[in-house]
Design a protein around this motif. Structure first.
Motif, mmCIF file in Angstrom:
data_model
loop_
_atom_site.group_PDB
_atom_site.id
_atom_site.type_symbol
_atom_site.label_atom_id
_atom_site.label_comp_id
_atom_site.label_asym_id
_atom_site.label_seq_id
_atom_site.Cartn_x
_atom_site.Cartn_y
_atom_site.Cartn_z
ATOM 1 N N GLU A 11 10.524 3.297 -2.403
ATOM 2 C CA GLU A 11 10.861 4.566 -2.232
ATOM 3 C C GLU A 11 11.546 4.948 -3.603
ATOM 4 O O GLU A 11 12.471 4.259 -4.202
ATOM 5 C CB GLU A 11 11.857 5.334 -1.459
ATOM 6 C CG GLU A 11 11.116 5.206 -0.452
ATOM 7 C CD GLU A 11 12.008 5.777 1.563
ATOM 8 O OE1 GLU A 11 12.778 6.062 1.323
ATOM 9 O OE2 GLU A 11 10.805 5.873 2.135
ATOM 10 N N ASN A 14 6.384 -0.558 1.446
ATOM 11 C CA ASN A 14 7.108 1.514 0.875
ATOM 12 C C ASN A 14 7.821 0.691 -0.035
ATOM 13 O O ASN A 14 9.458 0.540 0.150
ATOM 14 C CB ASN A 14 7.282 2.609 1.510
ATOM 15 C CG ASN A 14 8.776 1.849 2.531
ATOM 16 O OD1 ASN A 14 8.268 0.861 3.360
ATOM 17 N ND2 ASN A 14 8.697 2.992 3.248
ATOM 18 N N TYR A 66 -0.156 5.421 9.826
ATOM 19 C CA TYR A 66 -1.277 5.931 9.258
ATOM 20 C C TYR A 66 -1.044 5.819 8.141
ATOM 21 O O TYR A 66 -0.729 6.889 7.550
ATOM 22 C CB TYR A 66 -2.547 6.511 10.835
ATOM 23 C CG TYR A 66 -2.789 6.212 11.719
ATOM 24 C CD1 TYR A 66 -4.056 5.955 11.618
ATOM 25 C CD2 TYR A 66 -2.618 6.467 12.656
ATOM 26 C CE1 TYR A 66 -4.623 5.355 13.153
ATOM 27 C CE2 TYR A 66 -2.382 5.984 14.048
ATOM 28 C CZ TYR A 66 -4.321 4.906 13.930
ATOM 29 O OH TYR A 66 -4.507 4.818 15.510
ATOM 30 N N PRO A 67 -2.198 5.473 7.622
ATOM 31 C CA PRO A 67 -2.287 5.319 5.666
ATOM 32 C C PRO A 67 -2.156 7.485 5.444
ATOM 33 O O PRO A 67 -2.874 8.409 5.904
ATOM 34 C CB PRO A 67 -3.125 5.433 5.575
ATOM 35 C CG PRO A 67 -3.792 3.956 6.416
ATOM 36 C CD PRO A 67 -2.968 4.575 8.355
ATOM 37 N N CYS A 68 -0.982 7.254 4.925
ATOM 38 C CA CYS A 68 -1.257 8.771 4.100
ATOM 39 C C CYS A 68 -2.772 9.318 3.047
ATOM 40 O O CYS A 68 -3.242 8.379 3.003
ATOM 41 C CB CYS A 68 -0.085 9.394 3.197
ATOM 42 S SG CYS A 68 -0.335 7.875 1.328
ATOM 43 N N CYS A 126 4.004 3.809 -1.207
ATOM 44 C CA CYS A 126 3.570 3.237 0.055
ATOM 45 C C CYS A 126 3.333 2.100 0.205
ATOM 46 O O CYS A 126 2.772 0.929 -0.756
ATOM 47 C CB CYS A 126 2.680 4.529 0.351
ATOM 48 S SG CYS A 126 2.081 5.359 0.838
ATOM 49 N N ALA A 127 3.355 1.707 1.510
ATOM 50 C CA ALA A 127 3.489 -0.185 1.822
ATOM 51 C C ALA A 127 1.385 -0.567 1.648
ATOM 52 O O ALA A 127 1.753 -1.703 0.709
ATOM 53 C CB ALA A 127 3.544 -0.166 3.118
ATOM 54 N N GLU A 128 0.706 0.011 1.616
ATOM 55 C CA GLU A 128 -0.546 0.213 1.544
ATOM 56 C C GLU A 128 -0.486 -0.462 0.598
ATOM 57 O O GLU A 128 -1.725 -1.460 -0.457
ATOM 58 C CB GLU A 128 -1.522 1.160 2.193
ATOM 59 C CG GLU A 128 -1.468 1.530 3.566
ATOM 60 C CD GLU A 128 -0.070 2.555 3.941
ATOM 61 O OE1 GLU A 128 1.414 2.298 3.522
ATOM 62 O OE2 GLU A 128 -0.248 3.564 4.357
#
Ligand code: THU
Length: 134
Positions: free
Chosen positions: A50, A48, A90-92, A59-61
């Motif tokens: 910011e 991630n 968990y993924p947003c 986000c990291a994903e």
């Protein structure tokens, strides 16, 4: 999990945890790492990133997926996401939509905390059922 799947999960979780070390998260102090497996065996990672203008945080994903796609990667076979201490990240919702755009619905997604704990296995379809698509 089957042995080969377990090995893949372990390797991806290790890569995601390592990727979290590069997280730029001075506002939340909540590092997250992601590791995406390409069909050719390569792993592309993300963290991630910011911004003082909070809405621009990535986000990291999405970092991992955007990195992979921008380098020509299109075929993905598994994803690991590592964040949080006792309660894993968990993924947003935004990441679920991006994951669904690029990853097959039955693709495994592994979730684990930054250190220790169990690896939970879910799928793209479980994370985002009834996906919007054109
Ligand atoms: N975050 C991720 O990187 N991935 C997730 O799935 C959930 C949230 C990041 C965004 C922000 O930098 C920090 O975690 C706190 O929300």
């Amino acid at each position: 999990m089957l042995n080969q799947k377990q090995q893949d999960a372990d390797e991806l979780v290790k890569a995601a945890r390592n990727a979290a070390k590069a997280a730029y998260c001075p506002y939340s102090n909540y590092p997250v790492g992601a590791a995406l497996r390409l069909r050719d065996g390569r792993i592309v990672t993300g963290c991630n990133i910011e911004n003082a203008s909070y809405g621009l945080c990535n986000c990291a994903e999405r970092t991992a997926i955007f990195k992979a796609v921008s380098e020509g990667g299109r075929a993905f076979t598994a994803l690991a996401v590592c964040g949080g201490k006792e309660r894993p990240a968990y993924p947003c919702g935004a990441c679920r939509q991006v994951i669904a755009e690029f990853c097959p619905s039955d693709m495994p997604v592994y979730i684990a905390p930054l250190e220790g704990g169990d690896i939970a296995a879910t799928t793209v379809a479980e994370l985002l059922p009834l996906t919007f698509s054109l």
